[in-house]
Each structure stands twice: as structure tokens, then as C-alpha cells.
Scaffold this motif. Structure first.
Motif, mmCIF file in Angstrom:
data_model
loop_
_atom_site.group_PDB
_atom_site.id
_atom_site.type_symbol
_atom_site.label_atom_id
_atom_site.label_comp_id
_atom_site.label_asym_id
_atom_site.label_seq_id
_atom_site.Cartn_x
_atom_site.Cartn_y
_atom_site.Cartn_z
ATOM 1 N N ARG A 1 10.120 2.873 -9.317
ATOM 2 C CA ARG A 1 9.450 4.010 -8.679
ATOM 3 C C ARG A 1 8.337 3.540 -7.741
ATOM 4 N N THR A 2 7.564 2.576 -8.185
ATOM 5 C CA THR A 2 6.483 2.047 -7.355
ATOM 6 C C THR A 2 7.040 1.400 -6.095
ATOM 7 N N GLN A 3 8.101 0.648 -6.235
ATOM 8 C CA GLN A 3 8.726 0.008 -5.082
ATOM 9 C C GLN A 3 9.242 1.069 -4.118
ATOM 10 N N ASP A 4 9.802 2.152 -4.649
ATOM 11 C CA ASP A 4 10.301 3.235 -3.803
ATOM 12 C C ASP A 4 9.156 3.883 -3.028
ATOM 13 N N ARG A 5 8.026 4.109 -3.692
ATOM 14 C CA ARG A 5 6.860 4.684 -3.005
ATOM 15 C C ARG A 5 6.327 3.739 -1.941
ATOM 16 N N MET A 6 6.314 2.444 -2.243
ATOM 17 C CA MET A 6 5.835 1.460 -1.269
ATOM 18 C C MET A 6 6.731 1.450 -0.033
ATOM 19 N N MET A 7 8.039 1.511 -0.235
ATOM 20 C CA MET A 7 8.966 1.527 0.897
ATOM 21 C C MET A 7 8.773 2.797 1.717
ATOM 22 N N GLY A 8 8.567 3.929 1.052
ATOM 23 C CA GLY A 8 8.322 5.178 1.769
ATOM 24 C C GLY A 8 7.053 5.112 2.591
ATOM 25 N N ALA A 9 6.005 4.546 2.019
ATOM 26 C CA ALA A 9 4.737 4.411 2.744
ATOM 27 C C ALA A 9 4.892 3.458 3.922
ATOM 28 N N LEU A 10 5.641 2.388 3.732
ATOM 29 C CA LEU A 10 5.876 1.426 4.812
ATOM 30 C C LEU A 10 6.648 2.078 5.954
ATOM 31 N N LEU A 11 7.639 2.869 5.619
ATOM 32 C CA LEU A 11 8.420 3.558 6.648
ATOM 33 C C LEU A 11 7.557 4.595 7.371
ATOM 34 N N ASP A 12 6.651 5.270 6.651
ATOM 35 C CA ASP A 12 5.758 6.220 7.288
ATOM 36 C C ASP A 12 4.843 5.527 8.297
ATOM 37 N N VAL A 13 4.369 4.353 7.953
ATOM 38 C CA VAL A 13 3.477 3.605 8.845
ATOM 39 C C VAL A 13 4.232 3.140 10.076
ATOM 40 N N LYS A 14 5.470 2.672 9.883
ATOM 41 C CA LYS A 14 6.259 2.138 10.997
ATOM 42 C C LYS A 14 6.788 3.244 11.905
ATOM 43 N N ALA A 15 6.930 4.465 11.382
ATOM 44 C CA ALA A 15 7.532 5.567 12.175
ATOM 45 C C ALA A 15 6.588 6.169 13.160
#
Length: 100
Positions: free
Chosen positions: A86-100
């Protein structure tokens, strides 16, 4: 990030093996000369997770209290590895938000 998924996945598989082994041992508690199964965990090559395998105990017999403890430990391992995913999933979501 891939190592995180690999580590959590291998932890989930090891916890499942531990539960299966405990169930097998409890099912054979009244079998004469039965040697309980034990789960042995070692570090996976490259440090990405664990490898779990079964071995037979040295002495015959099953201790139900040990099996209950093993089942509880497996439950906690499931929860910990799920939290990692779950933590890894949240981190990936946050990373994608920053890159988008």
C-alpha cells in the motif's frame, strides 16, 4: 520500486507457506510418529525479499500452542507486507502526480 514489490510479494508467499504448514501440522496432531513441518526463511539473492522452504522437525509430535503462535505470526507478516504494498502504491501515485 521493483525491489519493494518483490520483497513484499515474497513475504506474502512465505506467510502463506507458514499458514499452510501450521494447518498441515494441526491436521496431523493425532498421527503417530508425525514430524511437524517447519518453515525456514532465508534472504533471497540480491537482498530482494525472502525465500521460504519446508523441513521436517527433528523430533516427532506437534505442539498446538506453537502452531497457534506460527499462525498469528503469519497473520502479522501478511499485514506488514500488505502495508508495504500500500505504501509503495501511494508513493507511485505521488510520484506520478509530481511528474504530471
Amino acid at each position: 520500486m521493483g525491489n519493494l514489490i518483490t520483497a513484499a510479494s515474497s513475504g506474502l508467499q512465505a506467510a502463506q507457506l507458514r499458514l499452510d504448514s501450521a494447518a498441515h501440522n494441526v491436521a496431523n496432531v493425532n498421527t503417530g510418529n508425525f514430524r511437524r513441518q517447519e518453515v525456514v526463511q532465508t534472504e533471497a539473492p540480491g537482498g530482494a525479499g525472502v525465500q521460504a522452504s519446508l523441513r521436517k522437525a527433528d523430533t516427532p509430535g506437534v505442539a498446538l500452542e506453537q502452531e497457534a503462535v506460527d499462525q498469528m505470526a503469519a497473520t502479522y507478516a501478511f499485514k506488514a507486507n500488505l502495508q508495504t504494498l500500500r505504501t509503495q502504491d501511494r508513493m507511485m501515485g505521488a510520484l506520478l502526480d509530481v511528474k504530471a
